[in-house]
Write a protein that holds these residues in place. Structure first.
Motif, mmCIF file in Angstrom:
data_model
loop_
_atom_site.group_PDB
_atom_site.id
_atom_site.type_symbol
_atom_site.label_atom_id
_atom_site.label_comp_id
_atom_site.label_asym_id
_atom_site.label_seq_id
_atom_site.Cartn_x
_atom_site.Cartn_y
_atom_site.Cartn_z
ATOM 1 N N HIS A 2 -15.562 16.500 28.479
ATOM 2 C CA HIS A 2 -15.368 16.395 30.081
ATOM 3 C C HIS A 2 -14.847 15.178 30.284
ATOM 4 O O HIS A 2 -16.101 14.946 30.374
ATOM 5 N N ILE A 3 -14.179 14.203 30.790
ATOM 6 C CA ILE A 3 -14.554 12.786 30.783
ATOM 7 C C ILE A 3 -14.361 12.536 32.377
ATOM 8 O O ILE A 3 -14.555 11.059 33.206
ATOM 9 N N GLY A 4 -14.048 13.358 33.192
ATOM 10 C CA GLY A 4 -14.354 13.118 34.626
ATOM 11 C C GLY A 4 -13.047 14.315 35.414
ATOM 12 O O GLY A 4 -12.055 15.256 35.228
ATOM 13 N N SER A 5 -13.098 13.565 36.724
ATOM 14 C CA SER A 5 -12.594 14.757 37.955
ATOM 15 C C SER A 5 -11.506 13.463 38.827
ATOM 16 O O SER A 5 -11.638 11.835 38.595
ATOM 17 N N ALA A 6 -10.285 14.015 38.600
ATOM 18 C CA ALA A 6 -9.451 13.233 39.484
ATOM 19 C C ALA A 6 -8.804 12.203 38.451
ATOM 20 O O ALA A 6 -8.300 11.047 38.803
ATOM 21 N N ILE A 7 -8.433 12.254 37.467
ATOM 22 C CA ILE A 7 -8.212 11.644 36.403
ATOM 23 C C ILE A 7 -6.668 11.002 35.837
ATOM 24 O O ILE A 7 -5.530 11.892 36.240
ATOM 25 N N ARG A 8 -6.329 10.185 36.888
ATOM 26 C CA ARG A 8 -4.578 9.452 37.024
ATOM 27 C C ARG A 8 -4.225 9.447 35.741
ATOM 28 O O ARG A 8 -2.238 9.342 36.108
ATOM 29 N N ASP A 9 -4.483 8.824 34.695
ATOM 30 C CA ASP A 9 -3.646 8.007 33.589
ATOM 31 C C ASP A 9 -3.434 8.937 32.511
ATOM 32 O O ASP A 9 -4.748 9.465 32.058
ATOM 33 N N ALA A 10 -2.805 9.907 32.078
ATOM 34 C CA ALA A 10 -3.537 10.960 30.720
ATOM 35 C C ALA A 10 -3.820 10.539 29.649
ATOM 36 O O ALA A 10 -4.313 11.163 29.343
ATOM 37 N N GLY A 11 -3.149 8.914 29.405
ATOM 38 C CA GLY A 11 -3.621 8.691 28.673
ATOM 39 C C GLY A 11 -5.059 8.391 28.322
ATOM 40 O O GLY A 11 -5.276 8.581 27.614
ATOM 41 N N ASP A 12 -6.326 8.246 29.466
ATOM 42 C CA ASP A 12 -7.320 8.792 29.349
ATOM 43 C C ASP A 12 -7.600 9.397 28.623
ATOM 44 O O ASP A 12 -8.580 9.749 27.491
ATOM 45 N N PHE A 13 -6.988 11.127 28.781
ATOM 46 C CA PHE A 13 -7.985 11.594 27.795
ATOM 47 C C PHE A 13 -6.537 11.981 26.028
ATOM 48 O O PHE A 13 -7.359 12.102 25.029
ATOM 49 N N THR A 14 -5.564 11.428 25.593
ATOM 50 C CA THR A 14 -5.435 10.666 24.760
ATOM 51 C C THR A 14 -6.158 10.284 23.755
ATOM 52 O O THR A 14 -6.996 10.366 22.979
ATOM 53 N N ALA A 15 -7.129 9.231 24.607
ATOM 54 C CA ALA A 15 -8.241 8.362 23.825
ATOM 55 C C ALA A 15 -9.211 9.286 24.083
ATOM 56 O O ALA A 15 -10.303 9.083 22.726
ATOM 57 N N ALA A 16 -9.479 10.073 24.754
ATOM 58 C CA ALA A 16 -10.694 11.107 24.727
ATOM 59 C C ALA A 16 -10.201 11.767 23.422
ATOM 60 O O ALA A 16 -11.976 11.720 21.960
ATOM 61 N N PHE A 17 -9.231 12.414 22.725
ATOM 62 C CA PHE A 17 -9.483 13.067 22.312
ATOM 63 C C PHE A 17 -9.140 12.865 20.715
ATOM 64 O O PHE A 17 -9.317 13.094 20.286
ATOM 65 N N GLY A 18 -8.938 11.458 20.374
ATOM 66 C CA GLY A 18 -9.292 10.625 19.708
ATOM 67 C C GLY A 18 -10.082 10.874 19.308
ATOM 68 O O GLY A 18 -10.462 10.094 17.861
ATOM 69 N N ARG A 19 -11.053 10.365 20.229
ATOM 70 C CA ARG A 19 -12.747 10.085 19.626
ATOM 71 C C ARG A 19 -12.866 10.486 18.978
ATOM 72 O O ARG A 19 -13.881 10.713 18.696
ATOM 73 N N LEU A 20 -12.669 12.063 19.562
ATOM 74 C CA LEU A 20 -13.805 12.948 18.739
ATOM 75 C C LEU A 20 -13.345 13.696 18.017
ATOM 76 O O LEU A 20 -13.939 13.639 16.702
ATOM 77 N N THR A 21 -11.615 13.224 17.907
ATOM 78 C CA THR A 21 -10.526 13.265 16.335
ATOM 79 C C THR A 21 -11.703 12.989 15.212
ATOM 80 O O THR A 21 -11.475 13.224 14.026
ATOM 81 N N ASP A 22 -11.869 11.522 15.157
ATOM 82 C CA ASP A 22 -12.769 10.698 14.734
ATOM 83 C C ASP A 22 -13.882 11.222 14.149
ATOM 84 O O ASP A 22 -14.719 10.636 12.906
ATOM 85 N N LEU A 23 -14.652 12.013 14.622
ATOM 86 C CA LEU A 23 -15.492 12.995 14.020
ATOM 87 C C LEU A 23 -15.652 13.511 13.032
ATOM 88 O O LEU A 23 -16.313 14.471 12.568
ATOM 89 N N ARG A 24 -13.977 13.605 12.681
ATOM 90 C CA ARG A 24 -13.580 15.441 11.443
ATOM 91 C C ARG A 24 -14.307 15.161 10.665
ATOM 92 O O ARG A 24 -15.256 16.248 9.750
ATOM 93 N N ASP A 25 -14.251 14.136 10.256
ATOM 94 C CA ASP A 25 -14.805 13.772 8.615
ATOM 95 C C ASP A 25 -16.648 14.164 8.369
ATOM 96 O O ASP A 25 -17.199 14.385 7.056
ATOM 97 N N ARG A 26 -17.235 13.652 10.235
ATOM 98 C CA ARG A 26 -18.778 14.118 9.984
ATOM 99 C C ARG A 26 -19.189 15.894 10.112
ATOM 100 O O ARG A 26 -20.241 15.644 10.024
ATOM 101 N N THR A 27 -18.184 16.121 10.809
ATOM 102 C CA THR A 27 -18.545 17.677 11.201
ATOM 103 C C THR A 27 -17.958 18.258 10.539
ATOM 104 O O THR A 27 -18.450 19.881 10.436
ATOM 105 N N GLY A 28 -17.229 18.476 9.502
ATOM 106 C CA GLY A 28 -16.327 19.974 9.440
ATOM 107 C C GLY A 28 -15.743 20.577 10.183
ATOM 108 O O GLY A 28 -15.608 19.835 11.007
ATOM 109 N N PRO A 29 -14.903 21.683 9.999
ATOM 110 C CA PRO A 29 -14.344 22.289 10.386
ATOM 111 C C PRO A 29 -15.396 22.642 11.518
ATOM 112 O O PRO A 29 -16.358 23.187 11.452
ATOM 113 N N LEU A 30 -15.031 23.155 13.058
ATOM 114 C CA LEU A 30 -15.480 24.239 14.032
ATOM 115 C C LEU A 30 -14.260 25.085 14.404
ATOM 116 O O LEU A 30 -13.624 24.948 14.678
ATOM 117 N N ALA A 31 -14.936 25.720 15.189
ATOM 118 C CA ALA A 31 -15.171 27.473 15.868
ATOM 119 C C ALA A 31 -14.120 27.373 16.970
ATOM 120 O O ALA A 31 -13.191 27.802 17.476
#
Length: 380
Positions: free
Chosen positions: A178-207
């Motif tokens: 959760h990166i904040g509130s009243a966020i104006r730029d939808a690209g902020d969410f794209t960046a956040a989700f992208g950084r999480l996806t970078d963890l995939r190889d280190r976490t494996g599948p998640l529920a």
């Protein structure tokens, strides 16, 4: 919010001012927009935005869960019948009472730091909150996903915290962001989700991937939802979301009456609501829409100031208004979130009443406090 000036005037006449008013139709419409965008994602309401029991019961009946960040919010959730998978317990510094209440109700805990693993009740369900260290488009006080924020673990720490949860016998469901509130730029969410996806190889599948909330009121929800779903699919995870302000802000207005005017270095409209009823302008520099429920031939620029003996008690600046007569009504929009929730009894001011409009009728959903209500806990 589409309530007519006549209906707002009726509410103020019936219940007095300051007064928080809510439109049931807009509350339902906001939830419908979230579900249309996010499909079968599980929805949890971030209760801190507005914890009124009538609104909570309505959301609970609609199948919405609750995200709670205090013992009091957990108690409210239990009071309206929420438990188990419909309850999340979040927060950076949970108390023993909050762990105990969450465990008793079978809640899922959102782990905010590595040492919390050892504090969880036995065999807890848990998500790990990740801070993606982003500069996001909102006020600094609302930027929970910034590198200097107090929230979450780093991207480097997250896989180890998941492993520690499993080793301790907990059910490590997945990740939360959760990166904040009243966020104006939808690209902020794209960046956040992208950084999480970078963890995939280190976490494996998640529920579970909990994508939080914080979308601006005019955000492209469908675009954000596509990005969130893609991130969840990368982990093979179910998607959860946690809207708060988005669900209730536009459903609410704050009604206030003109007490008088004055002209000093600026032109002021003095009203009977202030920082004790709408703190966001002072706290975040938030701007709320203002509607005059009167008309006059002449208009001017006015600052709208409250009754507190504080220079910061100004709700809006440079607003174009008809010449304000004493007793006229103003409506501040987007006050359904963090209006009543952040109201205070500073100056022993009685917190306002709250009323809900549905099917052409007003219903009182919180009575106005009395001064005795404010000081009753001091009579020990």
């Amino acid at each position: 919010m589409s309530l007519s000036p006549e209906s707002l005037t009726d509410a103020a006449r019936e219940y007095g001012t300051p007064l928080y008013v809510y439109d049931a139709a807009e509350l339902d419409a906001a939830l419908a927009r979230v579900r249309a965008a996010f499909g079968d994602a599980r929805v949890y309401y971030a209760m801190k935005a507005n914890p009124n029991l009538t609104l909570l019961r309505r959301l609970h009946a609609a199948g919405v869960g609750f995200e709670c960040v205090s013992a009091g919010e957990i108690a409210r959730a239990e009071h309206v019948g929420a438990a188990g998978e419909s309850l999340l317990v979040n927060g950076p510094a949970k108390s023993g009472a909050e762990y105990a209440a969450g465990a008793r109700l079978g809640a899922t805990f959102i782990v905010d730091r590595d040492e919390e693993v050892a504090l969880l009740p036995p065999a807890s369900r848990a998500l790990v909150r990740v801070n993606p260290a982003l500069a996001v488009s909102t006020h600094d006080h609302l930027a929970t996903g910034a590198a200097g924020s107090k929230f979450g673990v780093t991207l480097e720490q997250a896989p180890g915290v998941l492993d520690a949860l499993r080793a301790a016998g907990h059910d490590a469901l997945g990740l939360h962001v959760h990166i904040g509130s009243a966020i104006r730029d939808a690209g902020d969410f794209t960046a956040a989700f992208g950084r999480l996806t970078d963890l995939r190889d280190r976490t494996g599948p998640l529920a579970v991937l909990d994508a939080g909330g914080g979308w601006g009121l005019d955000a492209d929800l469908h675009g954000i939802a596509r990005e969130a779903r893609a991130a969840a699919e990368a982990f093979g995870a179910e998607l959860w979301v946690e809207p708060g302000r988005y669900l209730v802000a536009r459903a609410g207005q704050l009604l206030t009456r003109v007490v008088g005017t004055k002209r000093t270095g600026r032109h002021f409209v003095l009203v009977d609501a202030g920082m004790t009823e709408l703190l966001r302008p002072m706290l975040y520099g938030a701007v709320h829409s203002v509607t005059a429920l009167w008309d006059a031939p002449e208009h001017g620029l006015w600052d709208i100031a409250g009754p507190a003996c504080e220079s910061g008690d100004v709700l809006a600046r440079g607003v174009t208004l008809p010449t304000p007569p004493r007793g006229a009504l103003l409506a501040f929009g987007e006050a359904g979130a963090y209006g009543a929730a952040m109201s205070s009894a500073y100056l022993t001011r009685s917190r306002p009443a709250e009323a809900l409009y549905e099917d052409g009728h007003w219903t009182l959903v919180r009575r106005r406090e009395t001064p005795q209500d404010v000081w009753v806990a001091e009579e020990v």
